[in-house]
Design a protein around this motif. Structure first.
Motif, short mmCIF file in Angstrom:
data_model
loop_
_atom_site.label_atom_id
_atom_site.label_comp_id
_atom_site.label_asym_id
_atom_site.label_seq_id
_atom_site.Cartn_x
_atom_site.Cartn_y
_atom_site.Cartn_z
N SER A 374 0.80 -1.23 0.00
CA SER A 374 0.00 0.00 0.00
C SER A 374 0.83 1.28 0.00
O SER A 374 0.27 2.37 0.01
N VAL A 375 2.15 1.15 0.01
CA VAL A 375 3.00 2.35 0.09
C VAL A 375 3.76 2.51 -1.22
O VAL A 375 4.63 1.70 -1.57
N LYS A 376 3.42 3.56 -1.94
CA LYS A 376 4.04 3.80 -3.25
C LYS A 376 4.37 5.29 -3.37
O LYS A 376 3.47 6.14 -3.32
N ILE A 377 5.65 5.61 -3.50
CA ILE A 377 6.06 6.99 -3.76
C ILE A 377 7.06 6.98 -4.91
O ILE A 377 7.75 6.00 -5.15
N GLY A 378 7.12 8.08 -5.63
CA GLY A 378 8.08 8.21 -6.72
C GLY A 378 9.42 8.69 -6.21
O GLY A 378 9.70 8.68 -5.00
N SER A 379 10.28 9.11 -7.13
CA SER A 379 11.58 9.62 -6.73
C SER A 379 11.39 10.94 -5.98
O SER A 379 10.53 11.75 -6.30
N LEU A 439 0.80 7.36 -6.33
CA LEU A 439 1.94 7.92 -7.06
C LEU A 439 1.61 9.27 -7.70
O LEU A 439 2.03 9.56 -8.82
N THR A 440 0.88 10.10 -6.98
CA THR A 440 0.54 11.42 -7.51
C THR A 440 1.71 12.39 -7.44
O THR A 440 1.74 13.40 -8.15
N GLY A 441 2.67 12.11 -6.56
CA GLY A 441 3.79 13.04 -6.36
C GLY A 441 3.42 14.23 -5.51
O GLY A 441 4.22 15.16 -5.35
#
Length: 580
Positions: A374-379, A439-441
C-alpha cells in the motif's frame, strides 16, 4: 451462539434449578449496574449466558473469594488499527484488562484500502474471544482536501448493514457536508436511519447551534469533547458523550468535571486511539475507570459508565450487566478503588488471569495483496522539500502536548534566500506529508513548533485519516532519509539521525498494522522511544502520536495534508507564508 429452543430450554431449566449450571460462581460481590448497589449471590451460567442469580449448584464452581465482580468492560469507540496490531492480537492484549467488547470503526484501514480493508477487519475479528462490533466508516476520505487511498460511497457501505456485527454508521466528521445537505452524505445518513442503525458523531469544535444541526441529522454521540462546557452542551441536548482517554487525546480529567450523578447515564468510556505500549502499561477502559475513581467518582458509577451505558448506547441488549439473560462476561476485581483485575471470564469461559491471556487468539486471516503493498512513492529529491516563506510572518502549526488540537501561529521563522530553515533551538521544524497511495507526487510542506526534536528526523505511515507518509525533521537530509526508509519498509515508523536509521517498526498491513505479536511490537516501540530520546525528545508526550494527527484536517486549528496547509477554521488550504 444461535438461540434455539434447546438453548432456551436449558437456560430455563438451570434458572429453575431443575438442571445444574455449567458453571457457578460463589462468594462474589456482584456490582449491580441497574440499581448501583453491591449484592452477594451466586452466578449460574449456562452456555455462556447467565441463567440466574441466587443460590445455585453447577458442574463446575469458581470461588470468587470475596472479589468484586463487574460486567465485562465495553470500549465504545476504538480504532483497532491505532494499536498497530491485528484484531486477534488486540484481543490478546485487552482481554486481560477486562475489556470483553469493543465498538470499532475501521476507517483507518478503509482510508488506505477501501472495502478490502473493511473485509479484512470483519474477517480477522471473527471467531476470536473478544466481541468486536463495527461502525462503518462514514468519511472516506475524511475530506476532499487530501489524497486518500480510497473513496467509499453509500453504495459501498450498504452491503455491510446486514452483517450481524455491524451496528451503524461511524463518526461523521464532515460537518460541512451535513450542514450543507450534501447529497452523498444525506444518502449515507438516510441509509443508516432506514435500517435502524446507530450514527456516531465527531463534533470537534462545534458550538451549540452547530450541535443542533448534527442532532437534527440523527447523530447521537460525540467523542471529541475537550472541555466540560462542550460535554454539558451535548448532554443537555441528549447526546451520548464519550469520555476519551487515549494516547494522543487525553481528555478524561477535563471531562470528568462535567459528569454528575444526574447526567452520568449519558456518558460512556472510550479510548479512540491508543498505542500498544500504552495499552500494555496503562490498560484500556480499566484505566479510564481507575482514573475516574481516583478523581472522586463513586466506583460503582464508574463501572456503570464502562458497561451498561455503553451497551445501551449501541443497543447491545444482552451486554453490560450481570443479570439473567445477559452474556457471562465478567471481571473479577480484588481492589475496587484500584481496579485490580484478577480474572476475566468471557462467555462463561476463563479468558485471562492475573494479567495473562489463557488461550491467545491466533491470526487466521491473510490480508489481500493490495493491503500488503500500500506504500508507493516516486523519486524524491532534497529540493522537493523547499518551503518558500518570503520575508513576512509564517503560518506555523503549534503543537499542544497530549492533545490532537493544534494552534495556528503567525510568527517569524528563520529563512535563507526566502526558504525556511529549521531551527531546533526555537523548536521550529520542517513538516512534510507525502502522498503514498497513487503515485501522484503530491507533497505538502509546513512548519511546526513544539515537537521537541533537536536533531534528526522521524516519519510514519500512520497519519490520520488518509495515512500518507508524515515526517518531521531538523534537516532536509534526515527528513528525506526518514521518508524513503518508511516507503522501503512498505509502511511503519522510523527514527533517523545523520542519515542513520536508529530504530524502526515495520507495519506491512496497510502501513498501519504489524503481522507480528504484541511482544515483538512492544520491543520495537521501546527501541523507538529510546531513539526518540537520542534525537532530543523529552517524551513528555509521544512525538509519533502527535505527528499522526498533524495531517487530520477536521481537528482545529491548523493541519497539513499532502496538498498543503489547511485551516480548519476557514476549512480551506492556505499558504505557508501569511498574507501581508
Amino acid at each position: 451462539m444461535k438461540l434455539t429452543i434447546e438453548t432456551l430450554r436449558k437456560r430455563i431449566d438451570v434458572a429453575a434449578k431443575r438442571t445444574p449450571a455449567d458453571l457457578v460462581i460463589k462468594n462474589g460481590k456482584i456490582i449491580n449496574v441497574f440499581t448501583r448497589e453491591i449484592i452477594e449471590e451466586d452466578i449460574a451460567i449456562a452456555d455462556g449466558f447467565i441463567a440466574g442469580l441466587g443460590s445455585y449448584e453447577g458442574k463446575e464452581m469458581i470461588d470468587a473469594g470475596g472479589s468484586y465482580i463487574a460486567p465485562g468492560f465495553i470500549d465504545g469507540h476504538v480504532h483497532i488499527e491505532s494499536a498497530m496490531v491485528t484484531p486477534a492480537e488486540f484481543s490478546n492484549v485487552v482481554l486481560p484488562h477486562g475489556v470483553t467488547t469493543v465498538i470499532a470503526d475501521p476507517h483507518e484501514i478503509a482510508n488506505v484500502s477501501g472495502t478490502k480493508g473493511i473485509d479484512f477487519m470483519l474477517e480477522s475479528s471473527n471467531a476470536i474471544p473478544l466481541d468486536v462490533f463495527f461502525m462503518l466508516p462514514s468519511c472516506v476520505p475524511a475530506t476532499l482536501f487530501e489524497n486518500a487511498g480510497a473513496s467509499l460511497s453509500y453504495k459501498d457501505l450498504e452491503q455491510y448493514y446486514g452483517h450481524p456485527r455491524v451496528l451503524g454508521l461511524g463518526e461523521v466528521m464532515d460537518y460541512p457536508a451535513v450542514m450543507n445537505n450534501d447529497e452523498e452524505m444525506l444518502k449515507k445518513l438516510e441509509d443508516a436511519h432506514s435500517k435502524g442503525k446507530n450514527i456516531d458523531g465527531h463534533a470537534a469544535g462545534l458550538n451549540a447551534d452547530e450541535i443542533n444541526i448534527y442532532m437534527a441529522a440523527g447523530i447521537k454521540s460525540d467523542h471529541e469533547c475537550i472541555n466540560p462546557e462542550e460535554a454539558l452542551n451535548r448532554m443537555r441536548k441528549g447526546m451520548y458523550v464519550m469520555l476519551r482517554e487515549g494516547s494522543a487525546a487525553r481528555d478524561l480529567l477535563a471531562l470528568l468535571k462535567s459528569v454528575s450523578e444526574h447526567n452520568a447515564r449519558r456518558c460512556l468510556f472510550v479510548t479512540d486511539d491508543k498505542h500498544l505500549d500504552d495499552l500494555i502499561k496503562e490498560g484500556s477502559i480499566d484505566y479510564n475507570v481507575r482514573m475516574a475513581i481516583k478523581e472522586g467518582m463513586d466506583p460503582v458509577l464508574a463501572v456503570q459508565i464502562a458497561t451498561l451505558n455503553a451497551a445501551e448506547c449501541f443497543g447491545l441488549k444482552n451486554k453490560g450487566a450481570i443479570a439473567p439473560g445477559y452474556e457471562a462476561d465478567l471481571v473479577f476485581i480484588s481492589d475496587l478503588r484500584k481496579v485490580k483485575i484478577e480474572k476475566v471470564i468471557k462467555s462463561g469461559i476463563l479468558a485471562a488471569e492475573n494479567g495473562i491471556i489463557k488461550d491467545p487468539a491466533p491470526a487466521s486471516v491473510e490480508p489481500a495483496p493490495a493491503i500488503l503493498d500500500s506504500v508507493k512513492i516516486g523519486s524524491l529529491k532534497g529540493e522537493d522539500l523547499n518551503i518558500n516563506i518570503g520575508t513576512g510572518d509564517a503560518n506555523i502549526i503549534g503543537i499542544i502536548p497530549n492533545s490532537i488540537v493544534t494552534r495556528h501561529l503567525l510568527e517569524k521563522a528563520d529563512s535563507l534566500n526566502g526558504y525556511f530553515q529549521p531551527n531546533p533551538e526555537k523548536d521550529y521544524l520542517k513538516l512534510a506529508v507525502v502522498e503514498r497511495h497513487h503515485l501522484t507526487g503530491s507533497i505538502g510542506l509546513g512548519i511546526i513548533k513544539g515537537l521537541g526534536i533537536t536533531r534528526g528526523g522521524i516519519a510514519s505511515t500512520v497519519a490520520h485519516d488518509s495515512h500518507n507518509i508524515v515526517a518531521a525533521g531538523t534537516s532536509d537530509e534526515d527528513l528525506l532519509a526518514a521518508i524513503k526508509h518508511t516507503a522501503s519498509m512498505k509502511g511503519g515508523l522510523v527514527v533517523v539521525q545523520d542519515g542513520e536509521i536508529l530504530a524502526e517498526l515495520p507495519l506491512p498491513i496497510a502501513g498501519l498494522m504489524s503481522d507480528q505479536d504484541s511482544s515483538f511490537i512492544f520491543g520495537r516501540l521501546s527501541e523507538l522511544n529510546h531513539a526518540l530520546r537520542t534525537v532530543g525528545c523529552s517524551m513528555e508526550f509521544n512525538p509519533f502520536l502527535t505527528l499522526s494527527f498533524l495531517a487530520l484536517p477536521v481537528i482545529p486549528e491548523l493541519k497539513l495534508t499532502d496538498r498543503g496547509l489547511f485551516s480548519v477554521r476557514s476549512f480551506c488550504h492556505i499558504n505557508v507564508e501569511a498574507e501581508k
